[in-house]
Design an enzyme around this catalytic site. Structure first.
Site, PDB file in Angstrom:
ATOM      1  N   ARG A  28       0.857  -1.182   0.000  1.00 35.20           N
ATOM      2  CA  ARG A  28       0.000   0.000   0.000  1.00 35.20           C
ATOM      3  C   ARG A  28       0.894   1.233   0.000  1.00 35.20           C
ATOM      4  NH1 ARG A  28      -3.572  -0.167   5.017  1.00 35.20           N
ATOM      5  NH2 ARG A  28      -4.675  -1.801   3.881  1.00 35.20           N
ATOM      6  N   ARG A  48      -1.641   6.477   9.794  1.00 31.79           N
ATOM      7  CA  ARG A  48      -1.688   5.992   8.414  1.00 31.79           C
ATOM      8  C   ARG A  48      -1.732   7.162   7.438  1.00 31.79           C
ATOM      9  NH1 ARG A  48      -4.141   0.748   8.416  1.00 31.79           N
ATOM     10  NH2 ARG A  48      -3.419  -0.382  10.244  1.00 31.79           N
ATOM     11  N   LYS A  82      -3.795   1.118  14.947  1.00 33.71           N
ATOM     12  CA  LYS A  82      -3.748   2.071  13.835  1.00 33.71           C
ATOM     13  C   LYS A  82      -4.367   3.407  14.233  1.00 33.71           C
ATOM     14  CE  LYS A  82      -7.664  -0.371  11.853  1.00 33.71           C
ATOM     15  NZ  LYS A  82      -8.074  -1.104  10.667  1.00 33.71           N
ATOM     16  N   LYS A  90      -5.950   7.007  12.301  1.00 37.88           N
ATOM     17  CA  LYS A  90      -6.323   7.553  10.993  1.00 37.88           C
ATOM     18  C   LYS A  90      -6.714   9.017  11.125  1.00 37.88           C
ATOM     19  CE  LYS A  90      -7.935   3.085   9.276  1.00 37.88           C
ATOM     20  NZ  LYS A  90      -9.101   2.304   8.806  1.00 37.88           N
ATOM     21  N   CYS A 111     -14.948  -3.581  -0.068  1.00 36.13           N
ATOM     22  CA  CYS A 111     -13.556  -3.869   0.295  1.00 36.13           C
ATOM     23  C   CYS A 111     -13.068  -5.035  -0.576  1.00 36.13           C
ATOM     24  CB  CYS A 111     -13.439  -4.209   1.767  1.00 36.13           C
ATOM     25  SG  CYS A 111     -14.156  -5.792   2.200  1.00 36.13           S
ATOM     26  N   CYS A 136      -7.686 -11.208   1.119  1.00 33.55           N
ATOM     27  CA  CYS A 136      -7.706 -10.696   2.484  1.00 33.55           C
ATOM     28  C   CYS A 136      -7.862 -11.838   3.484  1.00 33.55           C
ATOM     29  CB  CYS A 136      -8.844  -9.702   2.678  1.00 33.55           C
ATOM     30  SG  CYS A 136      -8.913  -9.088   4.372  1.00 33.55           S
ATOM     31  N   CYS A 147     -15.939  -8.509   6.174  1.00 37.46           N
ATOM     32  CA  CYS A 147     -15.821  -8.823   7.600  1.00 37.46           C
ATOM     33  C   CYS A 147     -16.236  -7.592   8.377  1.00 37.46           C
ATOM     34  CB  CYS A 147     -14.381  -9.232   7.933  1.00 37.46           C
ATOM     35  SG  CYS A 147     -13.267  -7.827   8.134  1.00 37.46           S
ATOM     36  N   CYS A 202     -13.263  -1.883   6.403  1.00 39.82           N
ATOM     37  CA  CYS A 202     -12.482  -1.111   5.433  1.00 39.82           C
ATOM     38  C   CYS A 202     -13.361  -0.301   4.498  1.00 39.82           C
ATOM     39  CB  CYS A 202     -11.580  -2.032   4.615  1.00 39.82           C
ATOM     40  SG  CYS A 202     -10.245  -2.724   5.588  1.00 39.82           S
TER      41      CYS A 202
END
Lengths: 570, 601
Positions: A73, A142, A206, A208, A432, A438, A477, A481
């Site tokens: 990414r 991120r 994470k 954001k 996603c 994934c 899931c 995302c």
């Protein structure tokens, strides 16, 4: 409260600033994988290991290890890509990856299917194009997103510049990235190396950041850990409203986890923005849960300690108080398609890229088409750029009026103008990646979208709703995302072919949807939606969005109860 | 005869001789015969290929009265024929001893009176590994004149190679040059071995009886097959093994299919050692049989009697005749039937390489299609070579898999002349479903045996050549061997054809495999092969070998084994300080000592 650090905290602490055994793992020829621990560290470098889950069982029987490959990414603050970078990324996709570029819901590119031996040259090639992948994943800040708003050119420029500054300011300072991927000089041990901002264990989870420019909330500012709402008056940036504690992830059937929208806690002037971001990040660094990753996002820190506590702690660190929030209003969180003339007289073309996948498929040679467009743009003026949007779409921005025809011809030639004839729901669909790459996916998402959409479109057409802009979000899931909890209609994967159906978010990214039916298959999904579409067609008021209508009509289930686990509160 | 002469057991320590003599006293002749053979088998079995076999003991018959048979064998065919000859000679009442070439005491050559040699030629004119020393000796300067010797040589080879039966011819000529008397013209058996070998063996037996007619029956030292339990089943009487698993083990993207095949030996009493091969009697593919019948417009139901057997033509073609491997005699016959002058001209001595090319590229069906001819069923069955079994290096250890036997089978298939072509046995094996029965037998390979538990082993097995090393690693792990195991494996692509990848990874984790070096030839621009890895790790390789490690090579004989050998020469030159000639000699010595063993095909 459980205080034992999680295994991942130990891995980070022992990693010598994110080195771990990555370099040795890359050199191991026996396997296409790297160790589990190193895979955790690799995320901080912008990549993680996946395998083709379609082939997993078949290869097991063949006595072959899973078909491991790596997702890479890029860190592209604000989703801005120059034509030269586009061409470089396109070449990387074809030479090192699976021949596709994927626009993510955080307006960056992902390459899929990069095998271990190609990982280093790929990351090196990304760097050669003047981008990088550092901190694109992992327990760090991120890539910073910002509105791709094509209308207000100056506002976009402001937001983009701040996104880039924030992203740079909050980068880890480890030399490991240069050492491993760019043959940078080795630093002996950890001598002389430090992470002044993050410390040796980085963040608990994470983090954001997103910047929105009202009236467009195309980045879903309330889904960010730190959401910044630009307040622009008469073309001048006054500052930012500060929203904290947004986050999408949840676990199925676990009432101690939930998606959360950020709370606006005040306003800061532009010159204080870097300090503010550092403050929010370090409060989370110091108080986030490091023993249970399930509760490690900022949203739980705030829920568990209280918003007032958070604001006090933040202001204490900042040494100044936040100003009261300024008024703002968002119109919607989708993208506008087609050509739009910006306030500076330049033209911007938004193209719909289904699920963000730029690939050459039969009848849709998009990768080739965009390569040719990039070639044309590279020869054009320097202010022409590509912008990726958080809705997985693409804007060709800053085009002079005279150059439009050439681009239109290429767009039509490569079937990139499909959006013109598309239904409202198709234009506002997100998905996603999910299967097969994934590792978290429980059900299909990107691959299911083209199957599901025609069925929904047929239903909507029967009720005269073909043009109704309805936000649909598919997720393999519950981690979110595709920000499914902000979809007017959302499907969250449970098992192959089975989803939770969630309904009733607004179209401005300011209200979460609610669980409507749990763990149902496609037939049940369609049967559930059918009467709701019928009711919407007959009873909606003018310009009333689907999610708002469902709420008004009382068609939604009550909000799910939240529980804070005793171990966390204690 | 009565007891053994005391002299022959003099080397036995302590009271042994006396005890043995006492036990032997009073036994009848057949029992004593049996015992002598049993003892010989024990001796040869105990001395595995890992160390030089002890000289077979007990020479009761003097050289004047005795037939000595020496074989040099790479894949077991020469040994099988030599064993048959020994057996027949023994049944005919002749004194006979049978010896593998590398255990034959060369100094005894001058006192031999009747010597038969059965020997194959490998690749491009090389002797089998077990006969290198003997061939060197016989063609060399140190060999004495052999004016009293009577001899005959049966050569085995493959006429698709230019140096067909070169070693057999060379020995035959050399022995004559040394003054020995040829009792029978040298036989040159092609891949359809029996066509030439069967009549040759008969004549050889006749010549031996003639030469030794005055001799009385004597105990022989013909080695019984090492595994007495295997006696019930044989090449001629294969066991119908149940297919347990037929699993493709290359990825869906792999260009060349390889299957892992598991068969059950349960109830057969068959046993094997790591290094042994499994003989498989295949059935020709039904589509191929049909194509032959259709092309020749013959009826499969036609009854055909040949060599005393009667079957339908379909049955002959399915299980009794070669349809994939061409041989020279059939080409000659077909040229005559088709009145094909072009084809006939290929058989001229100066067209060897053209013939070899034809043999390499064509199957029987291609010839039938290209040169239309009228055949009747009887003629066809008589002209085609008898079907021969295929040998597969066994890929399992009984210590790990019990009554099973595992194979690694490359499914050979290609497109040629507008039709799909396939290998007989690989198609047969890889197209069976679970529960099918496969006729098999064990072909032991004493030249390819693991050393003692403390010795390191280096295994070089690219492609399906890795099969016996799966058996080796299983065996060493189950036996708790302390010696280290180093495997070199290669193939085209890491992703697609890393055969047994997960098993090797597991073995590395468990410490059952200590090193694994890989060469995937097509994963990068410049091709990399196992021999490149050998050079790359030459220093360590040399150290392992100096430390007594055993070296094993399995796989393709024509290219790989040769390239690997060259790389080994380089290793000894670079890291051992030898010149090329000495390095070559050193490797020959290692081969001679059984420290460098090859199972190549």
């Amino acid at each position: 409260m459980t205080t034992t650090p999680s295994h991942l905290e130990e891995i980070k602490a022992a990693s010598r600033f994110l080195r771990g055994g990555i370099a040795a793992g890359l050199a191991d020829p026996i396997t296409g994988a790297i160790s589990d621990d190193d895979n955790k560290l690799l995320k901080f470098h912008g990549s993680y290991q996946q395998d083709d889950r379609d082939l997993r069982e078949e290869r097991r029987q063949q006595k072959l290890e899973p078909a491991y490959s790596f997702m890479i990414r890029a860190r592209l603050p604000g989703g801005v890509v120059t034509p030269s970078q586009w061409l470089a990324f396109d070449a990387i996709a074809r030479e090192h990856a699976n021949g596709t570029l994927r626009i993510t819901t955080r307006q960056t590119f992902q390459w899929h299917g990069v095998i271990k031996g190609r990982l280093k040259p790929t990351i090196a090639a990304i760097n050669a194009s003047l981008a990088d992948t550092l901190a694109a994943c992992g327990d760090v800040n991120r890539t910073v997103v910002s509105s791709a708003n094509p209308l207000q050119s100056s506002a976009h420029q402001i937001a983009y510049e701040w996104a880039a500054r924030l992203s740079e300011h909050l980068l880890p300072s480890t030399r490991a990235y240069h050492e491993i991927w760019l043959d940078g000089e080795k630093v002996a041990g950890d001598e002389g190396e430090s992470e002044p901002l993050y410390g040796a264990t980085y963040l608990p989870r994470k983090f954001k950041i997103g910047l929105a420019v009202p009236p467009t909330n195309d980045i879903d500012v309330f889904a960010q850990d730190l959401g910044l709402i630009a307040i622009i008056e008469n073309g001048e940036l006054k500052g930012f409203n500060v929203a904290v504690g947004g986050g999408m992830g949840a676990s199925h059937g676990d009432p101690t986890t939930w998606p959360r929208l950020g709370d606006v806690i005040g306003f800061v002037a532009p010159e204080r923005l870097l300090a503010l971001a550092t403050g929010v990040l370090t409060v989370q660094r110091d108080f986030g849960n490091r023993s249970q990753r399930l509760y490690a996002r900022l949203k739980y820190t705030i829920e568990h300690r209280g918003l007032d506590w958070f604001t006090r702690e933040l202001e204490q660190r900042l040494g100044f108080a936040l100003e009261p929030a300024r008024p703002f209003a968002f119109a919607n969180n989708g993208d506008r398609y087609g050509w739009i003339e910006g306030e500076d007289g330049r033209w911007h073309l938004t193209l719909h890229i289904a699920a963000g996948r730029v690939a050459d498929t039969p009848g849709q040679p998009w990768l080739t088409g965009l390569r040719e467009i990039a070639c044309v743009l590279r020869a054009a003026a320097s202010h022409v750029q590509f912008r990726l949007t958080c809705n997985q779409n693409l804007i060709i921005a800053g085009v002079a009026a005279d150059d439009r025809a050439a681009i239109d011809a290429l767009v039509a030639q490569h079937a990139l103008d499909a959006y013109r004839a598309q239904s409202g729901i198709r234009r506002h669909a997100l998905a996603c990646v999910a299967l097969p790459t994934c590792g978290l996916a429980m059900a299909e998402a990107e691959r299911y979208l083209p199957e599901l959409l025609p069925k929904l479109e047929a239903q909507l057409a029967r009720h005269g709703l073909s043009d109704a802009p309805i936000g649909l979000r598919l997720s393999g899931c519950p981690n979110g995302c595709s920000r499914p909890y902000l979809g007017e209609i959302a499907l969250v994967g449970r098992a192959p072919g089975r989803y939770d159906l969630r309904l009733g978010a607004d179209f401005r990214g300011q209200r979460l949807n609610r669980l409507h039916r749990q763990n149902i298959n496609e037939a049940e999904i369609l049967a559930t939606l059918e009467p709701l579409f019928a009711q919407y067609a007959h009873e909606r008021s003018t310009d009333e969005d689907f999610g708002d209508f469902l709420l008004r009509a009382g068609a939604l289930a009550p909000e799910a109860p939240r529980t804070i686990p005793a171990t966390v509160i204690a | 005869m009565s007891a053994l002469p005391a002299t022959t057991i003099a080397p036995l320590p302590g009271q042994g001789p006396v005890e043995i003599l006492r036990l032997l006293d009073g036994l009848d002749a057949p029992t004593l015969w049996w015992l002598s053979g049993y003892a010989a088998a024990q001796a040869s079995h105990a001395g595995s290929a890992a160390r030089a076999l002890p000289t077979v003991p007990a020479r009761e018959a003097g050289p004047q009265e005795r037939l000595t048979i020496i074989y040099g064998s790479q894949t077991g065919n020469a040994r099988r024929l030599a064993e048959k000859l020994a057996h027949d000679a023994e049944n005919a009442g002749l004194a006979v001893r049978l010896l593998r070439a590398d255990v034959y005491p060369q100094r005894e050559l001058k006192s031999e009176r009747l010597l038969y040699i059965v020997i194959s030629t490998q690749g491009d004119g090389d002797p089998p590994d077990d006969a290198r020393g003997l061939v060197e000796f016989v063609v060399g300067k140190r060999v004495p004149p052999l004016v009293d010797l009577k001899y005959a040589v049966l050569g085995l080879g493959d006429s698709s190679y230019p140096q067909f039966c070169a070693i057999g011819r060379r020995l035959d000529a050399r022995l004559a040059e040394l003054g020995a008397t040829r009792v029978l013209a040298a036989g040159e058996a092609d891949v359809d071995i029996e066509t030439v070998a069967t009549p040759w063996l008969e004549q050889a037996l006749g010549a031996a009886r003639e030469t030794l007619k005055t001799a009385a029956p004597r105990a022989t030292v013909t080695a019984l097959r090492p595994h007495a339990a295997n006696a019930e089943w044989s090449r001629e009487r294969p066991f119908a093994a149940e297919l347990l698993v037929n699993q493709r083990i290359v990825s869906r993207d792999g260009a060349r299919a390889v299957h892992h095949v598991e068969l059950s030996l349960e109830g057969s009493g068959l046993t094997y050692e790591p290094g042994d091969a499994l003989g498989v009697w295949p059935t020709n593919a039904a589509v191929l049989v049909d194509a032959v019948l259709q092309t020749l417009q013959l009826d499969g139901e036609t009854r055909v009697t040949h060599a005393g057997e009667t079957h339908s033509l379909h049955a002959w073609l399915s299980t009794r005749r070669e349809l994939t491997r061409l041989a020279r005699p059939f080409i000659a016959a077909h040229a005559a039937h088709a009145r094909a002058e072009d084809l006939n001209r290929l058989l001229a001595p100066d067209r060897n390489s053209d013939l070899a090319k034809l043999l390499n590229t064509h199957q029987v069906i291609d010839l039938l299609r290209e040169f239309p001819a009228v055949w009747n069923a009887d003629e066809l069955v008589a002209a085609l070579r008898p079907l021969t079994p295929r040998l597969y290096s066994i890929a399992s250890s009984r210590r790990r898999v019990g009554d099973e036997v595992h194979l690694t089978v490359a499914n050979v298939a290609w497109k040629a002349f507008g039709h799909t072509h396939a290998g007989t046995a690989s198609t047969f094996l890889t197209s069976r479903d679970d529960g099918a029965r496969v006729p098999v037998f064990i072909e032991s390979n004493e030249r390819f045996r693991l050393p003692d538990a403390g010795t390191d082993v280096i295994m070089i097995g690219p492609g399906t050549g890795v099969a016996p090393f799966r058996a080796f690693v299983q065996e060493r792990h189950e036996a708790g061997a302390r010696g280290r195991n180093w495997l070199f494996f290669g193939n085209r692509h890491f992703h697609d054809d890393f055969l047994y990848q997960t098993e090797w990874q597991d073995a590395l984790r468990k410490g059952a495999l200590h090193r694994l070096d890989l060469a995937f030839s097509r994963d990068q621009e410049s091709k990399v092969y196992v021999q490149d890895r050998l050079r790359e790790h030459g220093s360590e390789l040399h150290a392992w070998l100096e430390n007594g490690a055993r070296l094993y090579v399995c796989g393709d004989a024509t290219q790989m084994a040769r390239d690997v050998h060259e790389a080994l020469v380089d290793v000894f030159v670079t890291h051992g300080g030898l010149d090329r000639e000495s390095a070559q000699a050193h490797l020959s010595e290692l081969i001679q000592q059984g420290r460098y063993a090859r199972d190549v095909y």
